[in-house]
Design a protein around this motif. Sequence first.
Motif, PDB file in Angstrom:
ATOM      1  N   ILE A  89      82.512 -72.134 -47.754  1.00 26.26           N
ATOM      2  CA  ILE A  89      81.502 -71.757 -46.774  1.00 26.26           C
ATOM      3  C   ILE A  89      82.070 -71.909 -45.367  1.00 26.26           C
ATOM      4  O   ILE A  89      82.619 -72.960 -45.020  1.00 26.26           O
ATOM      5  CB  ILE A  89      80.241 -72.641 -46.916  1.00 26.26           C
ATOM      6  CG1 ILE A  89      79.688 -72.554 -48.346  1.00 26.26           C
ATOM      7  CG2 ILE A  89      79.176 -72.217 -45.904  1.00 26.26           C
ATOM      8  CD1 ILE A  89      78.571 -73.532 -48.635  1.00 26.26           C
ATOM      9  N   PHE A 104      75.537 -71.098 -40.997  1.00 27.32           N
ATOM     10  CA  PHE A 104      76.289 -71.030 -42.244  1.00 27.32           C
ATOM     11  C   PHE A 104      76.508 -69.599 -42.691  1.00 27.32           C
ATOM     12  O   PHE A 104      75.598 -68.768 -42.598  1.00 27.32           O
ATOM     13  CB  PHE A 104      75.530 -71.750 -43.367  1.00 27.32           C
ATOM     14  CG  PHE A 104      75.417 -73.228 -43.207  1.00 27.32           C
ATOM     15  CD1 PHE A 104      74.392 -73.778 -42.459  1.00 27.32           C
ATOM     16  CD2 PHE A 104      76.325 -74.075 -43.816  1.00 27.32           C
ATOM     17  CE1 PHE A 104      74.274 -75.151 -42.305  1.00 27.32           C
ATOM     18  CE2 PHE A 104      76.209 -75.455 -43.669  1.00 27.32           C
ATOM     19  CZ  PHE A 104      75.192 -75.983 -42.917  1.00 27.32           C
ATOM     20  N   GLY A 105      77.693 -69.324 -43.211  1.00 29.85           N
ATOM     21  CA  GLY A 105      77.899 -68.104 -43.978  1.00 29.85           C
ATOM     22  C   GLY A 105      77.339 -68.301 -45.377  1.00 29.85           C
ATOM     23  O   GLY A 105      76.990 -69.428 -45.762  1.00 29.85           O
ATOM     24  N   THR A 106      77.221 -67.221 -46.139  1.00 35.31           N
ATOM     25  CA  THR A 106      76.673 -67.328 -47.491  1.00 35.31           C
ATOM     26  C   THR A 106      77.738 -67.685 -48.513  1.00 35.31           C
ATOM     27  O   THR A 106      77.431 -67.874 -49.680  1.00 35.31           O
ATOM     28  CB  THR A 106      75.951 -66.045 -47.917  1.00 35.31           C
ATOM     29  OG1 THR A 106      76.830 -64.947 -47.704  1.00 35.31           O
ATOM     30  CG2 THR A 106      74.675 -65.846 -47.109  1.00 35.31           C
ATOM     31  N   GLY A 107      78.988 -67.796 -48.066  1.00 33.33           N
ATOM     32  CA  GLY A 107      80.027 -68.319 -48.932  1.00 33.33           C
ATOM     33  C   GLY A 107      80.792 -67.274 -49.731  1.00 33.33           C
ATOM     34  O   GLY A 107      80.331 -66.154 -49.939  1.00 33.33           O
ATOM     35  N   ARG A 109      82.563 -67.186 -53.505  1.00 32.79           N
ATOM     36  CA  ARG A 109      82.727 -67.906 -54.777  1.00 32.79           C
ATOM     37  C   ARG A 109      84.096 -67.597 -55.343  1.00 32.79           C
ATOM     38  O   ARG A 109      84.390 -66.451 -55.659  1.00 32.79           O
ATOM     39  CB  ARG A 109      81.659 -67.480 -55.774  1.00 32.79           C
ATOM     40  CG  ARG A 109      80.275 -67.945 -55.454  1.00 32.79           C
ATOM     41  CD  ARG A 109      79.283 -67.393 -56.473  1.00 32.79           C
ATOM     42  NE  ARG A 109      77.992 -67.985 -56.317  1.00 32.79           N
ATOM     43  CZ  ARG A 109      77.567 -69.055 -56.981  1.00 32.79           C
ATOM     44  NH1 ARG A 109      78.346 -69.613 -57.890  1.00 32.79           N
ATOM     45  NH2 ARG A 109      76.375 -69.546 -56.766  1.00 32.79           N
TER      46      ARG A 109
ATOM     47  N   TYR B  35      68.386 -79.604 -45.418  1.00 34.13           N
ATOM     48  CA  TYR B  35      68.724 -78.203 -45.604  1.00 34.13           C
ATOM     49  C   TYR B  35      68.158 -77.715 -46.937  1.00 34.13           C
ATOM     50  O   TYR B  35      67.942 -78.482 -47.869  1.00 34.13           O
ATOM     51  CB  TYR B  35      70.251 -78.008 -45.662  1.00 34.13           C
ATOM     52  CG  TYR B  35      70.985 -78.227 -44.380  1.00 34.13           C
ATOM     53  CD1 TYR B  35      71.568 -79.455 -44.080  1.00 34.13           C
ATOM     54  CD2 TYR B  35      71.146 -77.184 -43.467  1.00 34.13           C
ATOM     55  CE1 TYR B  35      72.269 -79.652 -42.901  1.00 34.13           C
ATOM     56  CE2 TYR B  35      71.859 -77.370 -42.284  1.00 34.13           C
ATOM     57  CZ  TYR B  35      72.414 -78.607 -42.016  1.00 34.13           C
ATOM     58  OH  TYR B  35      73.122 -78.783 -40.844  1.00 34.13           O
ATOM     59  N   GLN B  37      69.091 -74.631 -49.830  1.00 33.48           N
ATOM     60  CA  GLN B  37      70.101 -73.645 -50.210  1.00 33.48           C
ATOM     61  C   GLN B  37      69.581 -72.767 -51.334  1.00 33.48           C
ATOM     62  O   GLN B  37      69.149 -73.272 -52.379  1.00 33.48           O
ATOM     63  CB  GLN B  37      71.408 -74.327 -50.648  1.00 33.48           C
ATOM     64  CG  GLN B  37      72.532 -73.341 -50.939  1.00 33.48           C
ATOM     65  CD  GLN B  37      73.828 -74.039 -51.306  1.00 33.48           C
ATOM     66  OE1 GLN B  37      73.847 -75.020 -52.038  1.00 33.48           O
ATOM     67  NE2 GLN B  37      74.943 -73.529 -50.776  1.00 33.48           N
ATOM     68  N   MET B  39      70.448 -68.770 -53.364  1.00 31.82           N
ATOM     69  CA  MET B  39      71.489 -67.746 -53.552  1.00 31.82           C
ATOM     70  C   MET B  39      71.355 -66.656 -52.488  1.00 31.82           C
ATOM     71  O   MET B  39      72.347 -66.169 -51.958  1.00 31.82           O
ATOM     72  CB  MET B  39      71.380 -67.138 -54.944  1.00 31.82           C
ATOM     73  CG  MET B  39      71.821 -68.052 -56.054  1.00 31.82           C
ATOM     74  SD  MET B  39      73.595 -68.340 -56.010  1.00 31.82           S
ATOM     75  CE  MET B  39      74.198 -66.734 -56.491  1.00 31.82           C
ATOM     76  N   MET B  40      70.116 -66.286 -52.196  1.00 36.18           N
ATOM     77  CA  MET B  40      69.894 -65.155 -51.287  1.00 36.18           C
ATOM     78  C   MET B  40      70.195 -65.509 -49.830  1.00 36.18           C
ATOM     79  O   MET B  40      70.752 -64.699 -49.091  1.00 36.18           O
ATOM     80  CB  MET B  40      68.440 -64.684 -51.404  1.00 36.18           C
ATOM     81  CG  MET B  40      68.138 -63.980 -52.703  1.00 36.18           C
ATOM     82  SD  MET B  40      69.072 -62.458 -52.875  1.00 36.18           S
ATOM     83  CE  MET B  40      68.377 -61.484 -51.545  1.00 36.18           C
ATOM     84  N   ARG B  41      69.829 -66.703 -49.414  1.00 37.07           N
ATOM     85  CA  ARG B  41      69.873 -67.035 -47.986  1.00 37.07           C
ATOM     86  C   ARG B  41      70.916 -68.091 -47.635  1.00 37.07           C
ATOM     87  O   ARG B  41      71.098 -68.410 -46.456  1.00 37.07           O
ATOM     88  CB  ARG B  41      68.487 -67.493 -47.538  1.00 37.07           C
ATOM     89  CG  ARG B  41      67.406 -66.434 -47.723  1.00 37.07           C
ATOM     90  CD  ARG B  41      66.029 -67.031 -47.502  1.00 37.07           C
ATOM     91  NE  ARG B  41      65.835 -67.362 -46.100  1.00 37.07           N
ATOM     92  CZ  ARG B  41      65.197 -66.608 -45.231  1.00 37.07           C
ATOM     93  NH1 ARG B  41      64.703 -65.443 -45.617  1.00 37.07           N
ATOM     94  NH2 ARG B  41      65.047 -66.980 -43.977  1.00 37.07           N
ATOM     95  N   GLY B  42      71.596 -68.644 -48.628  1.00 40.54           N
ATOM     96  CA  GLY B  42      72.587 -69.673 -48.340  1.00 40.54           C
ATOM     97  C   GLY B  42      71.918 -70.950 -47.845  1.00 40.54           C
ATOM     98  O   GLY B  42      70.788 -71.267 -48.206  1.00 40.54           O
ATOM     99  N   LEU B  43      72.613 -71.687 -46.988  1.00 42.15           N
ATOM    100  CA  LEU B  43      72.103 -72.958 -46.452  1.00 42.15           C
ATOM    101  C   LEU B  43      71.305 -72.705 -45.175  1.00 42.15           C
ATOM    102  O   LEU B  43      71.772 -72.034 -44.259  1.00 42.15           O
ATOM    103  CB  LEU B  43      73.265 -73.897 -46.142  1.00 42.15           C
ATOM    104  CG  LEU B  43      73.791 -74.705 -47.316  1.00 42.15           C
ATOM    105  CD1 LEU B  43      75.224 -75.127 -47.096  1.00 42.15           C
ATOM    106  CD2 LEU B  43      72.915 -75.933 -47.530  1.00 42.15           C
TER     107      LEU B  43
END
Lengths: 114, 114
Positions: A89, A104-107, A109, B35, B37, B39-43
Amino acid sequence: KNQVEQSPQSLIILEGKNCTLQCNYTVSPFSNLRWYKQDTGRGPVSLTIMTFSENTKSNGRYTATLDADTKQSSLHITASQLSDSASYICVVSEGTSGTYKYIFGTGTRLKVLA
Amino acid sequence: DAGVIQSPRHEVTEMGQEVTLRCKPISGHNSLFWYRQTMMRGLELLIYFNNNVPIDDSGMPEDRFSAKMPNASFSTLKIQPSEPRDSAVYFCASSSTAPGNEQYFGPGTRLTVT
């Protein structure tokens, strides 16, 4: 709007290979940029931090670069290991908030296969 | 130091029930963050405390969410009533307030609302 975008969304590589993850940001004013590693079921752990004046930072097999002019960063992983399988991330601190505000970026994987 | 401690690690509850998540920050840290977290929006930052005082709660999604920090070593995040869309992993992080200081994340609480 302050945003951090990462690519690719996911990546599969073979053990021992190198890879590079990308991060583009539009956060302004910029304070610093971090790369975090998040193992499945765990909280994120910081790998590197770079300020405006730094353009490269290494942590073992991880090397991060920063181009503040183009607002781009990359994380290069050398000689990947199975334990590198995780989400990576990119996090940019916005400069007016006393650096507490992380964008934050969404990362990405990453999956490393034997 | 044991790091940031969160409990429970997993919570499954029915829609409409009250949920309380707990966090113990790293000793000596005076900033605490909650925070969420997905999947769609991240942190996403929900709320930030400094010296036990809420400084930024702009990320709290709605009145169903509330957070408290009664002392330097304990914080709670409460959702009442819970809804299925609250299902996510909730992280607590702490840091000291020196400029650019890193946030250390706990292991997270995985919340499932059915």
